[in-house]
Design a protein around this motif. Sequence first.
Motif, mmCIF file in Angstrom:
data_model
loop_
_atom_site.group_PDB
_atom_site.id
_atom_site.type_symbol
_atom_site.label_atom_id
_atom_site.label_comp_id
_atom_site.label_asym_id
_atom_site.label_seq_id
_atom_site.Cartn_x
_atom_site.Cartn_y
_atom_site.Cartn_z
ATOM 1 N N LEU A 343 35.616 48.330 34.305
ATOM 2 C CA LEU A 343 35.920 46.914 34.265
ATOM 3 C C LEU A 343 34.864 46.115 35.018
ATOM 4 C CD1 LEU A 343 39.756 46.964 35.070
ATOM 5 C CD2 LEU A 343 38.668 46.862 32.814
ATOM 6 N N THR A 344 34.553 44.929 34.504
ATOM 7 C CA THR A 344 33.763 43.939 35.220
ATOM 8 C C THR A 344 34.697 42.803 35.608
ATOM 9 O OG1 THR A 344 31.733 44.480 34.016
ATOM 10 C CG2 THR A 344 31.832 42.333 35.094
ATOM 11 N N LEU A 345 34.770 42.505 36.903
ATOM 12 C CA LEU A 345 35.673 41.462 37.385
ATOM 13 C C LEU A 345 34.969 40.111 37.359
ATOM 14 C CD1 LEU A 345 37.333 43.319 40.397
ATOM 15 C CD2 LEU A 345 37.762 43.537 37.938
ATOM 16 N N VAL A 346 35.698 39.093 36.988
ATOM 17 C CA VAL A 346 35.133 37.742 36.858
ATOM 18 C C VAL A 346 35.670 36.885 38.007
ATOM 19 C CG1 VAL A 346 34.932 35.713 35.388
ATOM 20 C CG2 VAL A 346 35.017 38.001 34.363
ATOM 21 N N PRO A 347 34.802 36.414 38.912
ATOM 22 C CA PRO A 347 35.277 35.661 40.077
ATOM 23 C C PRO A 347 35.827 34.302 39.683
ATOM 24 C CG PRO A 347 32.889 35.617 39.981
ATOM 25 C CD PRO A 347 33.329 36.566 38.910
ATOM 26 N N PRO A 348 36.669 33.718 40.524
ATOM 27 C CA PRO A 348 37.168 32.367 40.260
ATOM 28 C C PRO A 348 36.112 31.337 40.600
ATOM 29 C CG PRO A 348 38.000 33.133 42.351
ATOM 30 C CD PRO A 348 37.231 34.280 41.757
#
Length: 418
Positions: A343-348
Amino acid sequence: MANENWNLETNSELTSEAGSPVALVNAPRTAEQRVADRPAEYGDNVVPPKPTWYKTADGDDTGAGRVEPREIQLFWHSNIGEIQAHSQMPPLPPTPDAGGYNLGSRGLDHIYIAGHRVNVTGEGDVTVPGGDTDVILSGYWDRTDPVHPQWVRIQPATSYTVTVAAYNHDNVYGPESDPLTVTTPAVGYDRQHTTLPPGPVNDLQFGAPLPVITSSGGGPVILRWNKQLGVTKYEVYNNPSRETDVPMDPARPGLNVGDVKLGEIAQPAGNTQTVTTTTPNLTTPDLRLALKVRAVRTDTNGTAVGPFSTVLRSQLPPATAAPGKAGAPTLTESPVVGGQVKLTLVPPSIGPVNGAPTYYAVYDGTRKVATVSAPLGTAPHVTLAYKPSQAYSFTVVAGNSLGTGTASTALTGTTPAS
């Protein structure tokens, strides 16, 4: 029994006591008595033996096989299982076409040896991983300050007394070799001149207040120090570790484990006396800072680096608000292969209302499956091991010291059947 045999896990052959169950002359000693009678060294770990320096045909030490103004090459024997060249092989059978003789066995030197430590007497040491029995000594770790050891380079026209000791895979050291004194030659007209390292930066300081992270772009740290003469450029490092006693990095002489190079700045031209540099933008609140600078000199003879400045320690200000809603995670690799879901996490987004995150929590449904720290300015990656044909529904929650944001939109799917 006519005799009582005992073998209490000793390294010696079985022993027996005189007498018999009918007419004992001396009763057999008990197990406890035998344990008490063991020699002092009984049961000690196998330790490497004392290394010895190579010698010339005349018997002179040649441990310093090659000596340069800033470099010493050392050679030694490990003294384990060495077989004299051309000695007969019995009780082993002769090898084919070898005439019943062996040709020496240097490979046996390395049994039980995991590495060596060369010690510069009274100064410091350098570790030589593995069973090699030679090393090129270009410097050593000076442990005058055990918390922050410094890498010191070999200098010309200087006498060094060195010893070497081997250690095994349990980090048990054998005895040190006899000391060997080596004197490096001076740099003269008959030798290639080498580049002298510059002096240390002694006045590193912050050039502006530390940034409060209030946008996705983050903010830089500004540093300044006085210009050093004869310098080509400067290197800036940080160590974000939360430890203050960070060990040296054997793979990178002169650096500590976790040191990260933030950038370089060329020597200012003209009459400018103050060097000012701006680091890349930092995007993590509460980030620990352990900043240090060293000068670099390059000329026609090579490149040399000076010692590091005193470490400048601080910490970025905390976030001003809890994070907002993180973006939905994405598959780093699609389709999923071998059950490894990456998974690649997407920051807020970050702003006055939504603070910067310091960590992310990953959930599959209601079950937390991973927690990762927020790195500098990039979205982290997470790898999870799943079974074939297993459904998932991943959400991400961003958090910092002030709280957590709402969960992201879910990424749903099923791992392949095989």
